[in-house]
Write a protein that holds these residues in place. Structure first.
Motif, PDB file in Angstrom:
ATOM      1  N   GLY A 160       1.055  -1.193  -0.143  1.00 21.96           N
ATOM      2  CA  GLY A 160      -0.098  -0.024   0.050  1.00 21.96           C
ATOM      3  C   GLY A 160       0.946   1.254  -0.099  1.00 21.96           C
ATOM      4  N   ASP A 161       1.823   0.975   0.852  1.00 22.92           N
ATOM      5  CA  ASP A 161       2.820   2.305   0.950  1.00 22.92           C
ATOM      6  C   ASP A 161       3.493   2.552  -0.489  1.00 22.92           C
ATOM      7  OD1 ASP A 161       4.349   4.507   2.399  1.00 22.92           O
ATOM      8  OD2 ASP A 161       5.942   3.246   2.020  1.00 22.92           O
ATOM      9  N   VAL A 162       4.024   1.422  -1.169  1.00 27.01           N
ATOM     10  CA  VAL A 162       4.484   1.722  -2.579  1.00 27.01           C
ATOM     11  C   VAL A 162       3.477   2.150  -3.371  1.00 27.01           C
ATOM     12  CG1 VAL A 162       5.253   0.148  -4.500  1.00 27.01           C
ATOM     13  CG2 VAL A 162       6.296  -0.318  -2.047  1.00 27.01           C
ATOM     14  N   LEU A 163       2.296   1.761  -3.590  1.00 24.98           N
ATOM     15  CA  LEU A 163       1.279   2.245  -4.351  1.00 24.98           C
ATOM     16  C   LEU A 163       1.007   3.818  -4.185  1.00 24.98           C
ATOM     17  CD1 LEU A 163      -1.220  -0.633  -4.692  1.00 24.98           C
ATOM     18  CD2 LEU A 163       0.325   0.245  -6.492  1.00 24.98           C
ATOM     19  N   ALA A 164       1.026   4.223  -2.937  1.00 24.85           N
ATOM     20  CA  ALA A 164       0.724   5.445  -2.468  1.00 24.85           C
ATOM     21  C   ALA A 164       1.858   6.458  -3.042  1.00 24.85           C
ATOM     22  CB  ALA A 164       0.865   5.774  -1.114  1.00 24.85           C
ATOM     23  N   ARG A 165       3.148   5.962  -3.042  1.00 26.60           N
ATOM     24  CA  ARG A 165       4.196   6.606  -3.649  1.00 26.60           C
ATOM     25  C   ARG A 165       4.149   6.935  -5.186  1.00 26.60           C
ATOM     26  NH1 ARG A 165       8.423   6.840   0.045  1.00 26.60           N
ATOM     27  NH2 ARG A 165       7.958   6.241   2.233  1.00 26.60           N
ATOM     28  N   LEU A 166       3.235   5.936  -5.865  1.00 29.32           N
ATOM     29  CA  LEU A 166       3.324   6.034  -7.181  1.00 29.32           C
ATOM     30  C   LEU A 166       1.774   6.887  -7.564  1.00 29.32           C
ATOM     31  CD1 LEU A 166       4.599   2.424  -7.913  1.00 29.32           C
ATOM     32  CD2 LEU A 166       5.793   4.509  -8.332  1.00 29.32           C
ATOM     33  N   LEU A 220      -2.522  -4.915 -14.522  1.00 31.84           N
ATOM     34  CA  LEU A 220      -1.864  -6.212 -14.119  1.00 31.84           C
ATOM     35  C   LEU A 220      -0.439  -5.983 -13.774  1.00 31.84           C
ATOM     36  CD1 LEU A 220      -3.466  -8.230 -16.893  1.00 31.84           C
ATOM     37  CD2 LEU A 220      -3.888  -8.331 -14.656  1.00 31.84           C
ATOM     38  N   VAL A 221      -0.080  -5.974 -12.520  1.00 29.23           N
ATOM     39  CA  VAL A 221       1.463  -5.482 -12.304  1.00 29.23           C
ATOM     40  C   VAL A 221       2.136  -6.756 -11.777  1.00 29.23           C
ATOM     41  CG1 VAL A 221       0.491  -3.288 -11.512  1.00 29.23           C
ATOM     42  CG2 VAL A 221       0.795  -5.047 -10.088  1.00 29.23           C
ATOM     43  N   SER A 222       3.415  -6.697 -11.524  1.00 29.25           N
ATOM     44  CA  SER A 222       4.467  -7.713 -10.973  1.00 29.25           C
ATOM     45  C   SER A 222       4.404  -7.663  -9.574  1.00 29.25           C
ATOM     46  CB  SER A 222       5.834  -7.315 -11.425  1.00 29.25           C
ATOM     47  OG  SER A 222       6.667  -7.839 -10.786  1.00 29.25           O
ATOM     48  N   PRO A 237       9.950   1.497  -9.279  1.00 25.31           N
ATOM     49  CA  PRO A 237       9.184   2.376  -9.639  1.00 25.31           C
ATOM     50  C   PRO A 237       9.055   2.494 -11.260  1.00 25.31           C
ATOM     51  CG  PRO A 237      10.853   3.126  -8.074  1.00 25.31           C
ATOM     52  CD  PRO A 237      11.212   1.643  -8.499  1.00 25.31           C
ATOM     53  N   ARG A 238       9.986   2.071 -11.997  1.00 25.13           N
ATOM     54  CA  ARG A 238       9.669   2.110 -13.423  1.00 25.13           C
ATOM     55  C   ARG A 238       8.724   1.028 -14.015  1.00 25.13           C
ATOM     56  NH1 ARG A 238      12.124  -1.317 -16.826  1.00 25.13           N
ATOM     57  NH2 ARG A 238      13.825  -1.952 -15.219  1.00 25.13           N
ATOM     58  N   VAL A 239       8.964  -0.099 -13.309  1.00 24.28           N
ATOM     59  CA  VAL A 239       8.071  -1.353 -13.866  1.00 24.28           C
ATOM     60  C   VAL A 239       6.616  -1.270 -13.416  1.00 24.28           C
ATOM     61  CG1 VAL A 239       7.608  -3.847 -13.415  1.00 24.28           C
ATOM     62  CG2 VAL A 239       9.944  -2.996 -13.647  1.00 24.28           C
ATOM     63  N   LEU A 240       6.456  -0.791 -12.181  1.00 25.38           N
ATOM     64  CA  LEU A 240       5.163  -0.529 -11.508  1.00 25.38           C
ATOM     65  C   LEU A 240       4.519   0.689 -12.360  1.00 25.38           C
ATOM     66  CD1 LEU A 240       5.706  -1.248  -7.862  1.00 25.38           C
ATOM     67  CD2 LEU A 240       4.676  -2.774  -9.653  1.00 25.38           C
ATOM     68  N   GLY A 241       5.216   1.706 -12.376  1.00 19.64           N
ATOM     69  CA  GLY A 241       4.751   3.011 -12.952  1.00 19.64           C
ATOM     70  C   GLY A 241       4.294   2.784 -14.376  1.00 19.64           C
ATOM     71  N   ALA A 242       5.040   1.924 -15.145  1.00 18.98           N
ATOM     72  CA  ALA A 242       4.765   1.786 -16.831  1.00 18.98           C
ATOM     73  C   ALA A 242       3.155   0.909 -16.633  1.00 18.98           C
ATOM     74  CB  ALA A 242       5.915   0.976 -17.295  1.00 18.98           C
ATOM     75  N   ALA A 243       3.232   0.160 -15.803  1.00 15.60           N
ATOM     76  CA  ALA A 243       1.789  -0.812 -15.798  1.00 15.60           C
ATOM     77  C   ALA A 243       0.608   0.138 -15.343  1.00 15.60           C
ATOM     78  CB  ALA A 243       2.028  -1.941 -14.881  1.00 15.60           C
ATOM     79  N   LEU A 244       0.817   0.975 -14.372  1.00 17.46           N
ATOM     80  CA  LEU A 244      -0.253   1.621 -13.870  1.00 17.46           C
ATOM     81  C   LEU A 244      -0.568   2.787 -14.869  1.00 17.46           C
ATOM     82  CD1 LEU A 244       1.094   2.363 -10.148  1.00 17.46           C
ATOM     83  CD2 LEU A 244      -1.011   1.023 -10.783  1.00 17.46           C
TER      84      LEU A 244
END
Length: 249
Positions: A160-166, A220-222, A237-244
């Motif tokens: 949840g904290d990771v997603l909040a930062r993104l 759909l995220v890693s 940040p790069r991998v999740l950011g691109a998927a979001l």
């Protein structure tokens, strides 16, 4: 964890946490002698397998005579850790519920626990996340981690904290439970504008998950980049950011 300024040199480590397995094996190949069946990274890891995170083979771990056992308060069960301590093993238990905690605990494990030099990848991960700045207000999202029954991220979680930062604010961040079980109709009526579907612990995919949230864009995220705290943090940040970003275009 028992600790002492006179701790003997650590030469044999057993890890009961996939994230920490990758962190140790990447930093000091050869130090790790045992890991769980779920420890899949780095590829080709050649160590004794000691069962699952929730059901480790205590006798096998003891037989490996490790100088240190690495665990996590969420992933591993207190009775198993107690049995390892009762057998005379040194057990280091981490608590990681925020990104900053991840960096602090990784340094504790690697530098103070294992006696290693601070790895370059840890600094690279800090730098990668330091550069992250959400663009605009957070997107309300629901983040399932399991189905049958449906479970989602709730309060006080690392993911949840990771997603909040993104720039993603998960709707159940204030829930009384950390991983609440909720009916699907409630999840569809929670006001989310996005559903985030990781590929672990449940392996959500294009044909397994999005169809349950009609009308919502699906990211759909890693799962490794969302929930692991180790070398994967540098690329997260790069991998999740691109998927979001792809999901909300």
């Amino acid at each position: 964890m028992s600790s002492s300024s006179n701790r003997p040199a650590v030469r044999r480590v057993v890890s009961l946490v996939p994230s920490l397995t990758e962190a140790v094996a990447t930093t000091a190949p050869g130090l790790l002698v045992g890991a769980t069946d779920w420890c899949e990274h780095p590829a080709g890891l050649d160590v004794v397998r000691v069962g699952g995170t929730k059901n480790p083979d205590v006798a096998r771990i003891v037989a490996l005579a490790p100088d240190l056992v690495l665990a996590n308060e969420e992933e591993n069960r207190a009775p198993d850790l107690g049995a390892l301590r009762a057998a005379g093993l040194d057990v280091l238990v981490t608590e990681i519920r925020t990104l900053e905690q991840a960096f602090t605990e990784l340094e504790r494990v690697l530098v103070r626990g294992c006696g290693l030099a601070r790895p370059a990848w840890l600094d690279e991960a800090r730098e990668a996340w330091h550069a992250v700045r959400p663009a605009g207000p957070p997107t309300p999202a629901v983040v399932p981690i399991w189905r049958r029954p449906w479970m989602v991220l709730g309060r006080d979680t690392f993911a949840g904290d990771v997603l909040a930062r993104l720039g993603v604010g998960h709707v159940y961040a204030g829930h009384a439970e950390r991983y609440p079980r909720l009916p699907l109709d409630e999840l569809n009526a929670c006001g989310a504008e996005l559903v985030v579907l990781p590929d672990e612990p449940y392996r959500f995919g294009a044909d397994d998950g999005p169809e349950c949230f009609p009308g919502l864009p699906s990211a759909l995220v890693s799962g490794r980049h969302l929930t692991w705290y180790g070398p994967s943090l540098a690329a997260a940040p790069r991998v999740l950011g691109a998927a979001l970003r792809a999901a909300v275009r």
